[in-house]
Design a protein around this motif. Structure first.
Motif, PDB file in Angstrom:
ATOM      1  N   PHE A 198      60.785  87.532  34.503  1.00 35.00           N
ATOM      2  CA  PHE A 198      62.228  87.426  34.700  1.00 35.00           C
ATOM      3  C   PHE A 198      62.660  86.005  35.028  1.00 35.00           C
ATOM      4  O   PHE A 198      62.057  85.339  35.890  1.00 35.00           O
ATOM      5  N   ASP A 199      63.720  85.563  34.368  1.00 29.41           N
ATOM      6  CA  ASP A 199      64.413  84.338  34.770  1.00 29.41           C
ATOM      7  C   ASP A 199      65.185  84.631  36.052  1.00 29.41           C
ATOM      8  O   ASP A 199      65.509  85.791  36.339  1.00 29.41           O
ATOM      9  N   ILE A 200      65.483  83.607  36.835  1.00 31.04           N
ATOM     10  CA  ILE A 200      66.244  83.827  38.067  1.00 31.04           C
ATOM     11  C   ILE A 200      67.735  83.890  37.794  1.00 31.04           C
ATOM     12  O   ILE A 200      68.417  84.832  38.192  1.00 31.04           O
ATOM     13  N   ARG A 201      68.252  82.899  37.113  1.00 29.61           N
ATOM     14  CA  ARG A 201      69.701  82.828  36.895  1.00 29.61           C
ATOM     15  C   ARG A 201      70.091  83.612  35.657  1.00 29.61           C
ATOM     16  O   ARG A 201      69.925  83.148  34.521  1.00 29.61           O
ATOM     17  N   MET A 202      70.623  84.809  35.893  1.00 25.83           N
ATOM     18  CA  MET A 202      71.132  85.638  34.806  1.00 25.83           C
ATOM     19  C   MET A 202      72.464  86.234  35.240  1.00 25.83           C
ATOM     20  O   MET A 202      72.695  86.428  36.442  1.00 25.83           O
ATOM     21  N   PRO A 203      73.351  86.529  34.294  1.00 26.01           N
ATOM     22  CA  PRO A 203      74.662  87.073  34.649  1.00 26.01           C
ATOM     23  C   PRO A 203      74.561  88.471  35.232  1.00 26.01           C
ATOM     24  O   PRO A 203      73.640  89.231  34.915  1.00 26.01           O
ATOM     25  N   GLY A 204      75.517  88.813  36.105  1.00 21.13           N
ATOM     26  CA  GLY A 204      75.519  90.140  36.722  1.00 21.13           C
ATOM     27  C   GLY A 204      74.405  90.248  37.735  1.00 21.13           C
ATOM     28  O   GLY A 204      74.432  89.613  38.784  1.00 21.13           O
ATOM     29  N   VAL A 205      73.408  91.039  37.425  1.00 19.24           N
ATOM     30  CA  VAL A 205      72.230  91.181  38.287  1.00 19.24           C
ATOM     31  C   VAL A 205      71.261  90.049  37.969  1.00 19.24           C
ATOM     32  O   VAL A 205      70.801  89.922  36.832  1.00 19.24           O
ATOM     33  N   ASP A 206      70.973  89.197  38.956  1.00 18.03           N
ATOM     34  CA  ASP A 206      70.076  88.075  38.684  1.00 18.03           C
ATOM     35  C   ASP A 206      68.612  88.505  38.782  1.00 18.03           C
ATOM     36  O   ASP A 206      68.289  89.656  39.088  1.00 18.03           O
ATOM     37  N   GLY A 207      67.714  87.557  38.506  1.00 21.27           N
ATOM     38  CA  GLY A 207      66.298  87.879  38.477  1.00 21.27           C
ATOM     39  C   GLY A 207      65.734  88.312  39.810  1.00 21.27           C
ATOM     40  O   GLY A 207      64.815  89.136  39.865  1.00 21.27           O
ATOM     41  N   ILE A 208      66.262  87.762  40.897  1.00 20.19           N
ATOM     42  CA  ILE A 208      65.771  88.127  42.218  1.00 20.19           C
ATOM     43  C   ILE A 208      66.159  89.564  42.563  1.00 20.19           C
ATOM     44  O   ILE A 208      65.344  90.344  43.052  1.00 20.19           O
ATOM     45  N   GLU A 209      67.396  89.915  42.300  1.00 17.59           N
ATOM     46  CA  GLU A 209      67.838  91.286  42.570  1.00 17.59           C
ATOM     47  C   GLU A 209      67.120  92.281  41.652  1.00 17.59           C
ATOM     48  O   GLU A 209      66.753  93.384  42.077  1.00 17.59           O
ATOM     49  N   ALA A 210      66.900  91.882  40.402  1.00 16.68           N
ATOM     50  CA  ALA A 210      66.163  92.744  39.479  1.00 16.68           C
ATOM     51  C   ALA A 210      64.739  92.941  39.978  1.00 16.68           C
ATOM     52  O   ALA A 210      64.198  94.056  39.923  1.00 16.68           O
ATOM     53  N   THR A 211      64.134  91.874  40.494  1.00 15.03           N
ATOM     54  CA  THR A 211      62.783  91.970  41.047  1.00 15.03           C
ATOM     55  C   THR A 211      62.757  92.919  42.236  1.00 15.03           C
ATOM     56  O   THR A 211      61.867  93.772  42.357  1.00 15.03           O
ATOM     57  N   ARG A 212      63.745  92.784  43.123  1.00 15.32           N
ATOM     58  CA  ARG A 212      63.810  93.655  44.304  1.00 15.32           C
ATOM     59  C   ARG A 212      63.962  95.123  43.890  1.00 15.32           C
ATOM     60  O   ARG A 212      63.383  96.020  44.515  1.00 15.32           O
ATOM     61  N   SER A 213      64.710  95.376  42.834  1.00 17.96           N
ATOM     62  CA  SER A 213      64.922  96.752  42.377  1.00 17.96           C
ATOM     63  C   SER A 213      63.643  97.384  41.837  1.00 17.96           C
ATOM     64  O   SER A 213      63.447  98.591  41.931  1.00 17.96           O
ATOM     65  N   LEU A 214      62.760  96.537  41.282  1.00 20.56           N
ATOM     66  CA  LEU A 214      61.552  97.054  40.649  1.00 20.56           C
ATOM     67  C   LEU A 214      60.294  96.895  41.490  1.00 20.56           C
ATOM     68  O   LEU A 214      59.314  97.613  41.280  1.00 20.56           O
ATOM     69  N   ALA A 215      60.326  95.949  42.449  1.00 18.49           N
ATOM     70  CA  ALA A 215      59.091  95.638  43.181  1.00 18.49           C
ATOM     71  C   ALA A 215      59.303  95.433  44.675  1.00 18.49           C
ATOM     72  O   ALA A 215      58.368  95.049  45.374  1.00 18.49           O
ATOM     73  N   GLY A 216      60.518  95.679  45.158  1.00 14.16           N
ATOM     74  CA  GLY A 216      60.831  95.420  46.557  1.00 14.16           C
ATOM     75  C   GLY A 216      60.187  96.409  47.512  1.00 14.16           C
ATOM     76  O   GLY A 216      59.568  97.396  47.097  1.00 14.16           O
ATOM     77  N   PRO A 217      60.324  96.157  48.806  1.00 13.04           N
ATOM     78  CA  PRO A 217      59.691  96.990  49.835  1.00 13.04           C
ATOM     79  C   PRO A 217      60.059  98.473  49.767  1.00 13.04           C
ATOM     80  O   PRO A 217      59.282  99.320  50.176  1.00 13.04           O
ATOM     81  N   ALA A 218      61.248  98.784  49.239  1.00 15.78           N
ATOM     82  CA  ALA A 218      61.696 100.170  49.200  1.00 15.78           C
ATOM     83  C   ALA A 218      61.224 100.920  47.951  1.00 15.78           C
ATOM     84  O   ALA A 218      61.459 102.119  47.817  1.00 15.78           O
ATOM     85  N   VAL A 219      60.554 100.220  47.043  1.00 16.77           N
ATOM     86  CA  VAL A 219      60.140 100.838  45.775  1.00 16.77           C
ATOM     87  C   VAL A 219      58.794 101.533  45.952  1.00 16.77           C
ATOM     88  O   VAL A 219      57.812 100.905  46.355  1.00 16.77           O
ATOM     89  N   GLU A 220      58.736 102.807  45.662  1.00 14.13           N
ATOM     90  CA  GLU A 220      57.512 103.587  45.872  1.00 14.13           C
ATOM     91  C   GLU A 220      56.418 103.235  44.870  1.00 14.13           C
ATOM     92  O   GLU A 220      55.232 103.205  45.215  1.00 14.13           O
ATOM     93  N   ASP A 221      56.787 102.993  43.625  1.00 16.87           N
ATOM     94  CA  ASP A 221      55.804 102.684  42.591  1.00 16.87           C
ATOM     95  C   ASP A 221      56.189 101.365  41.924  1.00 16.87           C
ATOM     96  O   ASP A 221      56.692 101.342  40.804  1.00 16.87           O
ATOM     97  N   PRO A 222      55.956 100.234  42.625  1.00  8.95           N
ATOM     98  CA  PRO A 222      56.464  98.949  42.148  1.00  8.95           C
ATOM     99  C   PRO A 222      55.792  98.451  40.878  1.00  8.95           C
ATOM    100  O   PRO A 222      54.620  98.737  40.614  1.00  8.95           O
ATOM    101  N   LEU A 223      56.561  97.719  40.089  1.00  5.99           N
ATOM    102  CA  LEU A 223      56.039  97.058  38.903  1.00  5.99           C
ATOM    103  C   LEU A 223      55.648  95.623  39.253  1.00  5.99           C
ATOM    104  O   LEU A 223      56.121  95.063  40.241  1.00  5.99           O
ATOM    105  N   ALA A 224      54.812  95.037  38.436  1.00  5.94           N
ATOM    106  CA  ALA A 224      54.418  93.640  38.634  1.00  5.94           C
ATOM    107  C   ALA A 224      55.469  92.734  38.000  1.00  5.94           C
ATOM    108  O   ALA A 224      55.807  92.892  36.821  1.00  5.94           O
ATOM    109  N   VAL A 225      56.010  91.806  38.783  1.00  6.16           N
ATOM    110  CA  VAL A 225      57.042  90.894  38.288  1.00  6.16           C
ATOM    111  C   VAL A 225      56.597  89.455  38.498  1.00  6.16           C
ATOM    112  O   VAL A 225      56.131  89.081  39.577  1.00  6.16           O
ATOM    113  N   VAL A 226      56.761  88.646  37.462  1.00  4.97           N
ATOM    114  CA  VAL A 226      56.571  87.197  37.555  1.00  4.97           C
ATOM    115  C   VAL A 226      57.930  86.564  37.306  1.00  4.97           C
ATOM    116  O   VAL A 226      58.598  86.881  36.320  1.00  4.97           O
ATOM    117  N   VAL A 227      58.344  85.688  38.211  1.00  7.76           N
ATOM    118  CA  VAL A 227      59.637  85.013  38.075  1.00  7.76           C
ATOM    119  C   VAL A 227      59.409  83.630  37.482  1.00  7.76           C
ATOM    120  O   VAL A 227      58.486  82.914  37.872  1.00  7.76           O
TER     121      VAL A 227
END
Length: 216
Positions: free
Chosen positions: A54-83
């Motif tokens: 994921f790139d960081i600067r993207m319109p709407g939901v940025d790369g950091i928020e997208a990463t948190r949605s898929l791999a953050g502390p609240a995610v039960e089955d996180p995916l591997a993300v490289v920024v």
């Protein structure tokens, strides 16, 4: 089987370039592309790739928020993300790692480093651009930059302290085994113990803890 990757970047030429580079690497296949974070999250949840890039600067939901949605502390089955980003900024790196990213690269990293980062993330390890590792993580170990580091639930052994130092220097499991003259299974066992004692979800959080506690 090839590692399946989803690529997200709002610039079409960059997205196409990253896809071309990754598809040319043995054992890697790009299975989805997105121009913004919202679409990237949707694709990743549907396709369940081995790694998201994921790139960081993207319109709407940025790369950091997208990463948190898929791999953050609240995610039960996180995916591997490289920024991956053009911007060599401390805040971006720290935010990405705290959001759950397993790697951080600059866009000038080159094909070899990009491939290494994807393979490392898929294998549960982490690769952070060598040019930014010590400076950026060290910056956030200074007092006042974050909440106090957690205390281990149990004191680290001398060997675990050695393992911690090598992980913080960016060594892979194989490199640690060779450097300390121990088996690969022993390295994995010690890292699992470190994660349990520190409450860390991955190697990146171990590295952050090492810097925050001045182990490195």
């Amino acid at each position: 089987m090839s590692l399946r990757v989803v690529v997200a970047d709002d610039q079409e030429i960059v997205r196409a370039g990253l896809t071309m580079i990754l598809d040319a690497q043995p054992g890697i296949e790009v299975v989805g592309q997105a121009a913004d974070g919202r679409r990237a999250v949707e694709l990743a949840r549907r396709l369940r790739p081995d790694v998201c890039l994921f790139d960081i600067r993207m319109p709407g939901v940025d790369g950091i928020e997208a990463t948190r949605s898929l791999a953050g502390p609240a995610v039960e089955d996180p995916l591997a993300v490289v920024v991956i980003t053009t911007f060599d900024l401390d805040e971006y790196v720290y935010a990405a790692l705290r959001a759950g990213a397993r790697g951080f690269l600059l866009k000038n990293a080159g094909a070899d480093l990009l491939s290494q980062a994807v393979h490392a993330a898929a294998g549960g390890e982490a690769l952070i651009a060598p040019s930014v590792t010590a400076r950026l993580l060290g910056a956030f170990a200074r007092p006042g930059r974050a909440s106090p580091p957690v205390r281990p639930v149990e004191a680290l052994t001398d060997r675990e302290e050695e393992i911690l130092a090598t992980v913080a220097r960016g060594r892979t499991n194989n490199e640690i085994a060779g450097e300390l003259s121990i088996s690969l299974s022993t390295v994995k066992s010690h890292i699992a113990s470190l994660m349990a004692k520190l409450g860390a979800r991955n190697r990146v959080e171990i590295v952050i803890w090492a810097y925050e506690t001045n182990r490195v």
